[in-house]
Design an enzyme around this catalytic site. Sequence first.
Site, PDB file in Angstrom:
ATOM      1  N   HIS A 210      76.588  14.531  85.254  1.00  0.00           N
ATOM      2  CA  HIS A 210      76.165  15.937  84.658  1.00  0.00           C
ATOM      3  C   HIS A 210      74.986  15.783  83.870  1.00  0.00           C
ATOM      4  O   HIS A 210      74.569  16.873  83.255  1.00  0.00           O
ATOM      5  CB  HIS A 210      77.485  16.478  83.684  1.00  0.00           C
ATOM      6  CG  HIS A 210      78.508  17.137  84.663  1.00  0.00           C
ATOM      7  ND1 HIS A 210      79.845  17.473  84.145  1.00  0.00           N
ATOM      8  CD2 HIS A 210      78.678  17.212  85.864  1.00  0.00           C
ATOM      9  CE1 HIS A 210      80.373  17.599  84.964  1.00  0.00           C
ATOM     10  NE2 HIS A 210      79.755  17.632  86.023  1.00  0.00           N
TER      11      HIS A 210
ATOM     12  N   SER B 214      90.010  16.946  81.373  1.00  0.00           N
ATOM     13  CA  SER B 214      90.988  17.772  81.850  1.00  0.00           C
ATOM     14  C   SER B 214      91.201  17.973  83.263  1.00  0.00           C
ATOM     15  O   SER B 214      92.208  18.297  83.589  1.00  0.00           O
ATOM     16  CB  SER B 214      90.815  19.231  80.930  1.00  0.00           C
ATOM     17  OG  SER B 214      89.759  19.524  81.533  1.00  0.00           O
TER      18      SER B 214
ATOM     19  N   CYS C 237      51.560  22.025  78.889  1.00  0.00           N
ATOM     20  CA  CYS C 237      50.895  22.979  80.066  1.00  0.00           C
ATOM     21  C   CYS C 237      51.673  24.253  79.847  1.00  0.00           C
ATOM     22  O   CYS C 237      51.252  25.186  80.702  1.00  0.00           O
ATOM     23  CB  CYS C 237      51.193  22.245  81.259  1.00  0.00           C
ATOM     24  SG  CYS C 237      53.069  22.593  81.995  1.00  0.00           S
TER      25      CYS C 237
HETATM   26  P1  NAD Z   1      87.459  18.871  78.767  1.00  0.00           P
HETATM   27  O1  NAD Z   1      87.068  19.221  77.251  1.00  0.00           O
HETATM   28  O2  NAD Z   1      87.829  20.125  79.605  1.00  0.00           O
HETATM   29  O3  NAD Z   1      88.666  17.977  78.560  1.00  0.00           O
HETATM   30  C1  NAD Z   1      88.728  16.848  77.578  1.00  0.00           C
HETATM   31  C2  NAD Z   1      90.241  16.234  77.894  1.00  0.00           C
HETATM   32  O4  NAD Z   1      90.250  14.992  76.990  1.00  0.00           O
HETATM   33  C3  NAD Z   1      91.254  17.053  77.392  1.00  0.00           C
HETATM   34  O5  NAD Z   1      92.365  17.050  78.346  1.00  0.00           O
HETATM   35  C4  NAD Z   1      91.760  16.327  75.711  1.00  0.00           C
HETATM   36  O6  NAD Z   1      93.053  16.464  75.716  1.00  0.00           O
HETATM   37  C5  NAD Z   1      91.442  15.035  76.289  1.00  0.00           C
HETATM   38  N1  NAD Z   1      91.017  14.261  75.076  1.00  0.00           N
HETATM   39  C6  NAD Z   1      90.355  14.568  73.848  1.00  0.00           C
HETATM   40  N2  NAD Z   1      90.047  13.542  73.212  1.00  0.00           N
HETATM   41  C7  NAD Z   1      90.739  12.518  73.686  1.00  0.00           C
HETATM   42  C8  NAD Z   1      91.098  11.158  73.117  1.00  0.00           C
HETATM   43  N3  NAD Z   1      90.439  10.813  72.010  1.00  0.00           N
HETATM   44  N4  NAD Z   1      91.662  10.370  74.022  1.00  0.00           N
HETATM   45  C9  NAD Z   1      92.110  10.870  75.097  1.00  0.00           C
HETATM   46  N5  NAD Z   1      92.012  12.026  75.744  1.00  0.00           N
HETATM   47  C10 NAD Z   1      91.416  12.805  74.871  1.00  0.00           C
HETATM   48  O7  NAD Z   1      86.170  17.831  79.050  1.00  0.00           O
HETATM   49  P2  NAD Z   1      85.621  17.575  80.712  1.00  0.00           P
HETATM   50  O8  NAD Z   1      87.042  17.365  81.613  1.00  0.00           O
HETATM   51  O9  NAD Z   1      84.879  16.289  80.627  1.00  0.00           O
HETATM   52  O10 NAD Z   1      84.865  18.597  81.275  1.00  0.00           O
HETATM   53  C11 NAD Z   1      84.177  19.289  80.506  1.00  0.00           C
HETATM   54  C12 NAD Z   1      82.765  19.492  80.670  1.00  0.00           C
HETATM   55  O11 NAD Z   1      82.110  19.357  79.372  1.00  0.00           O
HETATM   56  C13 NAD Z   1      81.966  18.186  81.433  1.00  0.00           C
HETATM   57  O12 NAD Z   1      81.306  18.740  82.609  1.00  0.00           O
HETATM   58  C14 NAD Z   1      80.960  17.470  80.358  1.00  0.00           C
HETATM   59  O13 NAD Z   1      79.810  17.499  81.290  1.00  0.00           O
HETATM   60  C15 NAD Z   1      80.938  18.433  79.310  1.00  0.00           C
HETATM   61  N6  NAD Z   1      81.070  17.934  78.159  1.00  0.00           N
HETATM   62  C16 NAD Z   1      80.291  16.689  77.461  1.00  0.00           C
HETATM   63  C17 NAD Z   1      80.518  16.439  76.229  1.00  0.00           C
HETATM   64  C18 NAD Z   1      79.795  15.217  75.968  1.00  0.00           C
HETATM   65  O14 NAD Z   1      78.912  14.705  76.485  1.00  0.00           O
HETATM   66  N7  NAD Z   1      80.369  14.263  75.091  1.00  0.00           N
HETATM   67  C19 NAD Z   1      81.107  17.113  75.500  1.00  0.00           C
HETATM   68  C20 NAD Z   1      81.620  18.269  75.798  1.00  0.00           C
HETATM   69  C21 NAD Z   1      81.770  18.658  76.958  1.00  0.00           C
END
Ligand code: NAD
Length: 240
Positions: free
Chosen positions: A120, A190, A151
């Site tokens: 991403h 997730s 620009c």
């Molecule tokens: P999501 O928020 O949908 O899911 C996160 C998952 O991680 C959840 O199921 C949650 O229960 C679990 N989780 C949270 N903390 C945890 C931990 N400490 N240990 C184990 N599990 C944990 O995120 P996703 O599936 O990555 O999809 C969402 C989109 O969000 C992605 O496309 C991403 O690009 C973007 N995003 C990125 C960031 C970042 O770069 N740090 C932050 C937020 C969202």
Amino acid sequence: MRAEDTFKTWLDESQDIVFFGGAGVSTESNIPDFRSTDGLYHQQYDYPPETILSHSFYLRKPEEFYRFYRDKMLFPDAKPNRAHRALAKLEQEGKLKAVITQNIDGLHQAAGSREVLELHGSVLRNYCTRCGRSYSLADILATEGVPHCACGGMIKPDVVLYEEGLDMRLLERAIAYIRRADMLIVGGTSLVVYPAAGLIDYYRGNRLVLINKSPTARDGQADLVISGKLGEVLGDAVGV
Ligand code: NAD
């Protein structure tokens, strides 16, 4: 055997490990994820985050986009946590071949990981949509509102917004890594954002490990499910 012990045994026995992760990898670095109860989707804005982070919204209301983006997506002071460090160590030991991430925060590289496939994109890279000139995160942070290039063009973060496609060559490299992996660790995602979530279907081995603090839609497909915090599970198993 406890799931954590099986995990440790599989780590010892595997030579071609791939990690595929999401926002949950960085919550222990104090970057909120999207779908946890304290995640971004449970906070109130004028528009839902999926709308604000879409390509059409970015074009239509760049001021609103950048207000949200600066406030909720940029964490310049975040540091890698034990999960990032454990993965970097596994790579240095020659056991882990690639980290495939949906995150845009650059923390895997900050921890020392080298082969990081950022599906991403990254907030660390930005470019002018008119002339293509590159800008760093520091450049963006030094501006206010909608950043503009010398620009006159609008600067866009090199992140994949909703409605935008993924880089197909990157996706193919991710698939190739997963196809030949003898162990696939999936954590902190997730598994609802496609096409990234569909990547695990390319795995052909029998050591698919899901580590998450809450159940995911794909738990039934895994050879091992560990419910817990990634920093603790990976950190303890690898010893960082
Ligand atoms: P999501 O928020 O949908 O899911 C996160 C998952 O991680 C959840 O199921 C949650 O229960 C679990 N989780 C949270 N903390 C945890 C931990 N400490 N240990 C184990 N599990 C944990 O995120 P996703 O599936 O990555 O999809 C969402 C989109 O969000 C992605 O496309 C991403 O690009 C973007 N995003 C990125 C960031 C970042 O770069 N740090 C932050 C937020 C969202």
